[in-house]
Design an enzyme around this catalytic site. Sequence first.
Site, PDB file in Angstrom:
ATOM      1  N   ARG A  31       0.836  -1.208   0.000  1.00 46.09           N
ATOM      2  CA  ARG A  31       0.000   0.000   0.000  1.00 46.09           C
ATOM      3  C   ARG A  31       0.871   1.258   0.000  1.00 46.09           C
ATOM      4  O   ARG A  31       1.880   1.322   0.704  1.00 46.09           O
ATOM      5  CB  ARG A  31      -0.945  -0.003   1.203  1.00 46.09           C
ATOM      6  N   ASN A  89       4.640   6.178 -13.928  1.00 47.89           N
ATOM      7  CA  ASN A  89       5.256   7.452 -14.284  1.00 47.89           C
ATOM      8  C   ASN A  89       6.713   7.215 -14.667  1.00 47.89           C
ATOM      9  O   ASN A  89       7.422   6.459 -14.005  1.00 47.89           O
ATOM     10  CB  ASN A  89       5.199   8.420 -13.092  1.00 47.89           C
ATOM     11  N   VAL A  98      10.269   8.102  -7.149  1.00 48.51           N
ATOM     12  CA  VAL A  98      11.072   6.979  -6.661  1.00 48.51           C
ATOM     13  C   VAL A  98      11.570   6.234  -7.900  1.00 48.51           C
ATOM     14  O   VAL A  98      10.758   5.763  -8.718  1.00 48.51           O
ATOM     15  CB  VAL A  98      10.266   6.035  -5.751  1.00 48.51           C
ATOM     16  N   HIS A 102       7.493   1.252 -10.611  1.00 46.22           N
ATOM     17  CA  HIS A 102       6.337   0.821  -9.827  1.00 46.22           C
ATOM     18  C   HIS A 102       5.085   1.121 -10.628  1.00 46.22           C
ATOM     19  O   HIS A 102       4.964   2.180 -11.242  1.00 46.22           O
ATOM     20  CB  HIS A 102       6.287   1.519  -8.464  1.00 46.22           C
TER      21      HIS A 102
HETATM   22  P1  5GP Z   1       5.939   8.185  -8.165  1.00 46.61           P
HETATM   23  O1  5GP Z   1       5.749   9.621  -7.763  1.00 46.61           O
HETATM   24  O2  5GP Z   1       7.416   7.849  -8.249  1.00 46.61           O
HETATM   25  O3  5GP Z   1       5.181   7.737  -9.377  1.00 46.61           O
HETATM   26  O4  5GP Z   1       5.325   7.324  -6.979  1.00 46.61           O
HETATM   27  C1  5GP Z   1       6.014   7.079  -5.800  1.00 46.61           C
HETATM   28  C2  5GP Z   1       4.988   6.682  -4.758  1.00 46.61           C
HETATM   29  O5  5GP Z   1       5.672   6.092  -3.663  1.00 46.61           O
HETATM   30  C3  5GP Z   1       4.176   7.847  -4.216  1.00 46.61           C
HETATM   31  O6  5GP Z   1       2.794   7.629  -4.460  1.00 46.61           O
HETATM   32  C4  5GP Z   1       4.522   7.853  -2.735  1.00 46.61           C
HETATM   33  O7  5GP Z   1       3.413   8.184  -1.902  1.00 46.61           O
HETATM   34  C5  5GP Z   1       5.000   6.438  -2.485  1.00 46.61           C
HETATM   35  N1  5GP Z   1       5.967   6.309  -1.413  1.00 46.61           N
HETATM   36  C6  5GP Z   1       7.035   7.121  -1.170  1.00 46.61           C
HETATM   37  N2  5GP Z   1       7.722   6.674  -0.106  1.00 46.61           N
HETATM   38  C7  5GP Z   1       7.074   5.559   0.335  1.00 46.61           C
HETATM   39  C8  5GP Z   1       7.326   4.648   1.422  1.00 46.61           C
HETATM   40  O8  5GP Z   1       8.285   4.763   2.194  1.00 46.61           O
HETATM   41  N3  5GP Z   1       6.434   3.622   1.583  1.00 46.61           N
HETATM   42  C9  5GP Z   1       5.369   3.448   0.735  1.00 46.61           C
HETATM   43  N4  5GP Z   1       4.562   2.416   0.994  1.00 46.61           N
HETATM   44  N5  5GP Z   1       5.114   4.281  -0.292  1.00 46.61           N
HETATM   45  C10 5GP Z   1       5.957   5.324  -0.497  1.00 46.61           C
END
Ligand code: 5GP
Length: 116
Positions: A31, A89, A98, A102
């Site tokens: 999650r 993304n 990140v 994902h």
């Molecule tokens: P992006 O912006 O790279 O497409 O998505 C990264 C996602 O990782 C974001 O929706 C953010 O809320 C989630 N995220 C960032 N740090 C953590 C973490 O430590 N644990 C979890 N479960 N999600 C994270």
Amino acid sequence: MSEKDCLFCKIVDGEVPADIVYENDSLIAFRDINPKAPTHILLIPRRHIATMNDLQESDIPLAGELFTTAAKIAADEGLAEDGYRTVMNCNEAAGQSVFHIHLHLMGGRPMAWPPG
Ligand code: 5GP
Ligand code: ZN
């Protein structure tokens, strides 16, 4: 395989806790810590792949498995009939924060189109 400074590699390695909803030999799903929808799950390969640009032809089965697993989890979460969204993304302009690929699985509310 795991990258020292990668947050999601640390989740794969169990160094950072996560609410894991599914895992197998190639991927894990957990999650999102800051959910953007009532259900917001991230599916990641166990192996570090920084961005979608780094996917190779040999990753085709893995990429497919991310989607088929997302569909199974969506069904388990009761999202299949109403609908849900999957998003990956790629790089900063698309909002990637990140750098370990994902697949976002989001549902439980209406989704606007196009995304901002
Ligand atoms: P992006 O912006 O790279 O497409 O998505 C990264 C996602 O990782 C974001 O929706 C953010 O809320 C989630 N995220 C960032 N740090 C953590 C973490 O430590 N644990 C979890 N479960 N999600 C994270
Ligand atoms: Zn990683």
